[in-house]
Design a protein around this motif. Structure first.
Motif, mmCIF file in Angstrom:
data_model
loop_
_atom_site.group_PDB
_atom_site.id
_atom_site.type_symbol
_atom_site.label_atom_id
_atom_site.label_comp_id
_atom_site.label_asym_id
_atom_site.label_seq_id
_atom_site.Cartn_x
_atom_site.Cartn_y
_atom_site.Cartn_z
ATOM 1 N N ASN A 48 0.848 -1.197 0.000
ATOM 2 C CA ASN A 48 0.000 0.000 0.000
ATOM 3 C C ASN A 48 0.877 1.238 0.000
ATOM 4 O OD1 ASN A 48 -2.202 -1.646 0.157
ATOM 5 N ND2 ASN A 48 -2.304 -1.582 2.367
ATOM 6 N N GLY A 49 0.873 1.950 -1.113
ATOM 7 C CA GLY A 49 1.641 3.181 -1.202
ATOM 8 C C GLY A 49 3.061 2.980 -1.653
ATOM 9 N N GLU A 50 3.409 1.787 -2.101
ATOM 10 C CA GLU A 50 4.774 1.511 -2.524
ATOM 11 C C GLU A 50 5.131 2.338 -3.753
ATOM 12 O OE1 GLU A 50 7.202 -2.197 -4.437
ATOM 13 O OE2 GLU A 50 5.818 -2.614 -2.818
ATOM 14 N N PHE A 51 6.277 3.014 -3.672
ATOM 15 C CA PHE A 51 6.742 3.759 -4.840
ATOM 16 C C PHE A 51 7.156 2.739 -5.894
ATOM 17 C CE2 PHE A 51 9.578 6.309 -7.456
ATOM 18 C CZ PHE A 51 8.811 7.446 -7.605
ATOM 19 N N PRO A 52 6.768 2.949 -7.140
ATOM 20 C CA PRO A 52 7.052 1.959 -8.179
ATOM 21 C C PRO A 52 8.546 1.682 -8.331
ATOM 22 C CG PRO A 52 5.499 3.598 -8.973
ATOM 23 C CD PRO A 52 6.014 4.083 -7.646
ATOM 24 N N ARG A 53 8.853 0.443 -8.570
ATOM 25 C CA ARG A 53 10.244 0.049 -8.820
ATOM 26 C C ARG A 53 10.632 0.451 -10.235
ATOM 27 N NH1 ARG A 53 12.739 -3.347 -5.332
ATOM 28 N NH2 ARG A 53 11.442 -4.253 -3.707
ATOM 29 N N SER A 54 11.891 0.731 -10.387
ATOM 30 C CA SER A 54 12.405 1.029 -11.717
ATOM 31 C C SER A 54 12.548 -0.276 -12.493
ATOM 32 C CB SER A 54 13.756 1.731 -11.615
ATOM 33 O OG SER A 54 14.687 0.920 -10.941
ATOM 34 N N ILE A 55 12.605 -0.142 -13.799
ATOM 35 C CA ILE A 55 12.852 -1.294 -14.661
ATOM 36 C C ILE A 55 14.129 -1.028 -15.443
ATOM 37 C CG2 ILE A 55 10.444 -2.019 -14.835
ATOM 38 C CD1 ILE A 55 10.318 -0.618 -17.556
ATOM 39 N N ARG A 56 14.893 -2.063 -15.660
ATOM 40 C CA ARG A 56 16.150 -1.929 -16.397
ATOM 41 C C ARG A 56 15.837 -1.806 -17.880
ATOM 42 N NH1 ARG A 56 20.820 -1.570 -15.001
ATOM 43 N NH2 ARG A 56 20.475 -2.332 -12.890
ATOM 44 N N ILE A 57 16.382 -0.766 -18.505
ATOM 45 C CA ILE A 57 16.153 -0.574 -19.940
ATOM 46 C C ILE A 57 17.453 -0.615 -20.728
ATOM 47 C CG2 ILE A 57 13.978 0.643 -19.682
ATOM 48 C CD1 ILE A 57 15.453 3.266 -20.009
ATOM 49 N N GLY A 58 18.546 -0.821 -20.027
ATOM 50 C CA GLY A 58 19.851 -0.928 -20.662
ATOM 51 C C GLY A 58 20.873 -1.354 -19.631
ATOM 52 N N ALA A 59 22.114 -1.483 -20.052
ATOM 53 C CA ALA A 59 23.177 -1.920 -19.147
ATOM 54 C C ALA A 59 23.344 -0.960 -17.972
ATOM 55 C CB ALA A 59 24.486 -2.063 -19.906
ATOM 56 N N ARG A 60 23.207 0.333 -18.236
ATOM 57 C CA ARG A 60 23.369 1.330 -17.174
ATOM 58 C C ARG A 60 22.222 2.330 -17.156
ATOM 59 N NH1 ARG A 60 29.128 3.909 -17.457
ATOM 60 N NH2 ARG A 60 28.233 4.887 -15.618
ATOM 61 N N ALA A 61 21.031 1.858 -17.509
ATOM 62 C CA ALA A 61 19.888 2.769 -17.581
ATOM 63 C C ALA A 61 18.645 2.110 -17.001
ATOM 64 C CB ALA A 61 19.626 3.165 -19.033
ATOM 65 N N VAL A 62 17.883 2.910 -16.272
ATOM 66 C CA VAL A 62 16.604 2.446 -15.743
ATOM 67 C C VAL A 62 15.531 3.464 -16.080
ATOM 68 C CG1 VAL A 62 17.613 1.118 -13.843
ATOM 69 C CG2 VAL A 62 16.924 3.491 -13.464
ATOM 70 N N GLY A 63 14.302 3.030 -15.972
ATOM 71 C CA GLY A 63 13.163 3.911 -16.178
ATOM 72 C C GLY A 63 11.998 3.400 -15.350
ATOM 73 N N TRP A 64 10.910 4.122 -15.396
ATOM 74 C CA TRP A 64 9.701 3.756 -14.667
ATOM 75 C C TRP A 64 8.551 3.773 -15.643
ATOM 76 C CZ3 TRP A 64 13.754 6.418 -12.862
ATOM 77 C CH2 TRP A 64 14.265 6.066 -11.616
ATOM 78 N N LEU A 65 7.629 2.816 -15.504
ATOM 79 C CA LEU A 65 6.448 2.824 -16.356
ATOM 80 C C LEU A 65 5.569 4.006 -15.956
ATOM 81 C CD1 LEU A 65 5.466 -0.936 -16.478
ATOM 82 C CD2 LEU A 65 6.534 0.417 -18.270
ATOM 83 N N GLU A 66 5.184 4.790 -16.930
ATOM 84 C CA GLU A 66 4.366 5.964 -16.663
ATOM 85 C C GLU A 66 3.069 5.580 -15.966
ATOM 86 O OE1 GLU A 66 3.222 10.075 -18.875
ATOM 87 O OE2 GLU A 66 3.000 8.253 -20.074
ATOM 88 N N SER A 67 2.486 4.460 -16.355
ATOM 89 C CA SER A 67 1.232 4.026 -15.731
ATOM 90 C C SER A 67 1.434 3.721 -14.251
ATOM 91 C CB SER A 67 0.666 2.806 -16.459
ATOM 92 O OG SER A 67 1.592 1.734 -16.430
ATOM 93 N N ASP A 68 2.591 3.163 -13.885
ATOM 94 C CA ASP A 68 2.884 2.886 -12.472
ATOM 95 C C ASP A 68 3.015 4.177 -11.677
ATOM 96 O OD1 ASP A 68 2.889 0.188 -13.046
ATOM 97 O OD2 ASP A 68 5.079 -0.027 -12.912
ATOM 98 N N ILE A 69 3.704 5.157 -12.242
ATOM 99 C CA ILE A 69 3.884 6.444 -11.566
ATOM 100 C C ILE A 69 2.531 7.143 -11.425
ATOM 101 C CG2 ILE A 69 4.933 8.736 -11.719
ATOM 102 C CD1 ILE A 69 6.942 6.533 -10.993
ATOM 103 N N ASP A 70 1.744 7.146 -12.498
ATOM 104 C CA ASP A 70 0.420 7.784 -12.441
ATOM 105 C C ASP A 70 -0.480 7.120 -11.403
ATOM 106 O OD1 ASP A 70 1.174 9.579 -14.404
ATOM 107 O OD2 ASP A 70 0.195 8.480 -16.037
ATOM 108 N N GLN A 71 -0.432 5.790 -11.334
ATOM 109 C CA GLN A 71 -1.250 5.061 -10.360
ATOM 110 C C GLN A 71 -0.786 5.387 -8.936
ATOM 111 O OE1 GLN A 71 -1.166 0.819 -10.825
ATOM 112 N NE2 GLN A 71 -2.763 0.495 -9.310
ATOM 113 N N TRP A 72 0.510 5.469 -8.718
ATOM 114 C CA TRP A 72 1.038 5.796 -7.394
ATOM 115 C C TRP A 72 0.588 7.204 -6.978
ATOM 116 C CZ3 TRP A 72 4.367 9.487 -5.418
ATOM 117 C CH2 TRP A 72 4.789 9.269 -4.107
ATOM 118 N N ILE A 73 0.660 8.162 -7.910
ATOM 119 C CA ILE A 73 0.217 9.527 -7.622
ATOM 120 C C ILE A 73 -1.268 9.530 -7.270
ATOM 121 C CG2 ILE A 73 -0.202 11.801 -8.660
ATOM 122 C CD1 ILE A 73 2.453 11.353 -10.234
#
Length: 85
Positions: A48-73
């Motif tokens: 409940n209220g967990e900030f979304p985890r990042s996902i690996r998108i490259g060897a040295r790069a991460v990102g977050w799914l926009e839908s996860d961030i929007d849902q968390w907000i």
């Protein structure tokens, strides 16, 4: 066209392209700084209220799914409306 080969247009999970946000966009959407976004206290919260985890998108790069961030907000906004945030 043969009815058995038609694709259903009324799927319960419509196909939607997921957008991956990089850190500057996540900072802008949440108002958090880099250290807060990466802080273990935000990442390891309960379900409940967990900030979304990042996902690996490259060897040295991460990102977050926009839908996860929007849902968390949205979850935070609803919690604040009921005095829980």
């Amino acid at each position: 066209m043969n009815p058995t080969t038609q694709l259903s247009t009324t799927s319960t999970h419509p196909a939607r392209q997921q957008r991956i946000l990089r850190l500057p966009e996540v900072k802008a959407k949440t108002g958090f700084g880099r250290s807060t976004i990466y802080a273990p206290s935000y990442i390891k919260r309960g379900a409940n209220g967990e900030f979304p985890r990042s996902i690996r998108i490259g060897a040295r790069a991460v990102g977050w799914l926009e839908s996860d961030i929007d849902q968390w907000i949205e979850t935070r906004r609803i919690g604040a409306a009921y005095g829980r945030g």
